[in-house]
Design a protein around this motif. Structure first.
Motif, PDB file in Angstrom:
ATOM      1  N   GLU A 109       0.897  -1.160  -0.106  1.00 17.53           N
ATOM      2  CA  GLU A 109      -0.064  -0.138   0.067  1.00 17.53           C
ATOM      3  C   GLU A 109       0.976   1.078   0.087  1.00 17.53           C
ATOM      4  O   GLU A 109       1.560   1.472   0.945  1.00 17.53           O
ATOM      5  CB  GLU A 109      -0.965  -0.028   1.167  1.00 17.53           C
ATOM      6  CG  GLU A 109      -1.674   1.130   1.256  1.00 17.53           C
ATOM      7  CD  GLU A 109      -3.084   1.122   2.029  1.00 17.53           C
ATOM      8  OE1 GLU A 109      -3.577   2.229   2.320  1.00 17.53           O
ATOM      9  OE2 GLU A 109      -3.323   0.148   2.614  1.00 17.53           O
ATOM     10  N   ARG A 162       1.641   5.515  -0.679  1.00 19.04           N
ATOM     11  CA  ARG A 162       0.842   6.811  -0.562  1.00 19.04           C
ATOM     12  C   ARG A 162       2.071   7.741  -0.778  1.00 19.04           C
ATOM     13  O   ARG A 162       3.050   7.659   0.161  1.00 19.04           O
ATOM     14  CB  ARG A 162       0.130   7.067   0.612  1.00 19.04           C
ATOM     15  CG  ARG A 162      -1.000   5.960   0.826  1.00 19.04           C
ATOM     16  CD  ARG A 162      -1.972   6.310  -0.050  1.00 19.04           C
ATOM     17  NE  ARG A 162      -3.423   5.582  -0.054  1.00 19.04           N
ATOM     18  CZ  ARG A 162      -3.343   4.098  -0.602  1.00 19.04           C
ATOM     19  NH1 ARG A 162      -2.521   3.774  -1.410  1.00 19.04           N
ATOM     20  NH2 ARG A 162      -4.519   3.641  -0.556  1.00 19.04           N
ATOM     21  N   ILE A 215       2.222  11.822  -0.299  1.00 20.01           N
ATOM     22  CA  ILE A 215       1.447  12.677   0.279  1.00 20.01           C
ATOM     23  C   ILE A 215       1.594  13.946  -0.581  1.00 20.01           C
ATOM     24  O   ILE A 215       3.029  14.222  -0.443  1.00 20.01           O
ATOM     25  CB  ILE A 215       1.332  13.114   1.554  1.00 20.01           C
ATOM     26  CG1 ILE A 215       1.196  11.557   2.564  1.00 20.01           C
ATOM     27  CG2 ILE A 215       0.559  13.942   2.275  1.00 20.01           C
ATOM     28  CD1 ILE A 215      -0.132  10.748   2.124  1.00 20.01           C
ATOM     29  N   ALA A 230      -3.308  12.247  -1.938  1.00 17.71           N
ATOM     30  CA  ALA A 230      -2.154  11.738  -2.259  1.00 17.71           C
ATOM     31  C   ALA A 230      -2.242  10.736  -3.563  1.00 17.71           C
ATOM     32  O   ALA A 230      -3.353  10.455  -4.034  1.00 17.71           O
ATOM     33  CB  ALA A 230      -2.317  10.368  -1.025  1.00 17.71           C
ATOM     34  N   ARG A 277      -1.684   7.287  -5.071  1.00 19.33           N
ATOM     35  CA  ARG A 277      -1.518   5.963  -4.978  1.00 19.33           C
ATOM     36  C   ARG A 277      -0.899   5.058  -6.164  1.00 19.33           C
ATOM     37  O   ARG A 277      -1.346   5.468  -7.163  1.00 19.33           O
ATOM     38  CB  ARG A 277      -2.883   5.336  -4.393  1.00 19.33           C
ATOM     39  CG  ARG A 277      -3.521   6.271  -3.518  1.00 19.33           C
ATOM     40  CD  ARG A 277      -5.044   5.633  -3.122  1.00 19.33           C
ATOM     41  NE  ARG A 277      -5.877   5.764  -4.578  1.00 19.33           N
ATOM     42  CZ  ARG A 277      -7.087   4.859  -4.547  1.00 19.33           C
ATOM     43  NH1 ARG A 277      -7.794   4.542  -3.418  1.00 19.33           N
ATOM     44  NH2 ARG A 277      -7.771   4.958  -5.758  1.00 19.33           N
TER      45      ARG A 277
END
Length: 180
Positions: free
Chosen positions: A105, A107, A109, A157, A159
């Motif tokens: 996962e 991200r 930001i 963010a 992804r």
């Protein structure tokens, strides 16, 4: 700059090198991108048009492609969450459950703040990674965690995914987990 709070001891870890060293030991990737390169009008904007999302992806194209090439990510998008997001509280309830994925996962930001709660090694337990613009994190597949917003309830963010349909959360029941 990211900060870490170890939940069992309330110890805080600050400073980019200290955060990176701690996360490396926990097998979590941490990098920092230059968030200031984002156009000023997008640095504090949390409701985005498709064109603005495309502009964010274009601004960070080199960083995204570098990370994707190193880690095998094949697709990416932009998510924006704020109090203007329909059903935000329902979405957060879904996010705020400890789970795992069969892929990382990731991200990056670009605006606002968020927090990953991650299950660390047995000697560490759960820890919070407080993220802000410029922070990039990759929680490895099968590592129990969840993500939520911080008190400002605003985040944008990038992804990144390996699977083109995105990730699927798998609930992780852990009697040792206690909400903060």
């Amino acid at each position: 700059m990211a900060e870490i709070r170890i939940r069992n001891t309330n110890e805080r870890i600050t400073g980019e090198q200290n955060v990176k060293a701690f996360l490396d030991k926990q097998e979590v990737l941490y990098e920092h991108w230059n968030a200031a390169k984002l156009p000023a009008e997008l640095q504090e904007k949390f409701v985005l048009t498709d064109d603005e999302k495309a502009q964010i992806l274009s601004t960070f194209d080199a960083e995204i492609r570098d990370l994707a090439n190193r880690r095998g990510y094949r697709t990416w998008d932009v998510i924006a969450l704020s109090d203007a997001t329909p059903n935000l509280d329902e979405l957060l309830k879904k996010f705020e459950q400890v789970h795992t994925h069969t892929e990382d996962e990731v991200r990056a930001i670009t605006a606002g703040k968020g927090i990953f709660i991650i299950k660390g090694s047995d000697d560490v337990g759960y820890f919070d990674v407080e993220l802000e613009a410029g922070d990039v994190i990759s929680v490895p597949e099968n590592k129990p965690h969840f993500f939520t917003l911080m008190e400002n309830r605003q985040i944008v963010a990038v992804r990144l995914f390996i699977e083109t349909e995105g990730w699927i959360a798998h609930p992780f029941e852990d009697p040792t987990f206690q909400k903060a």
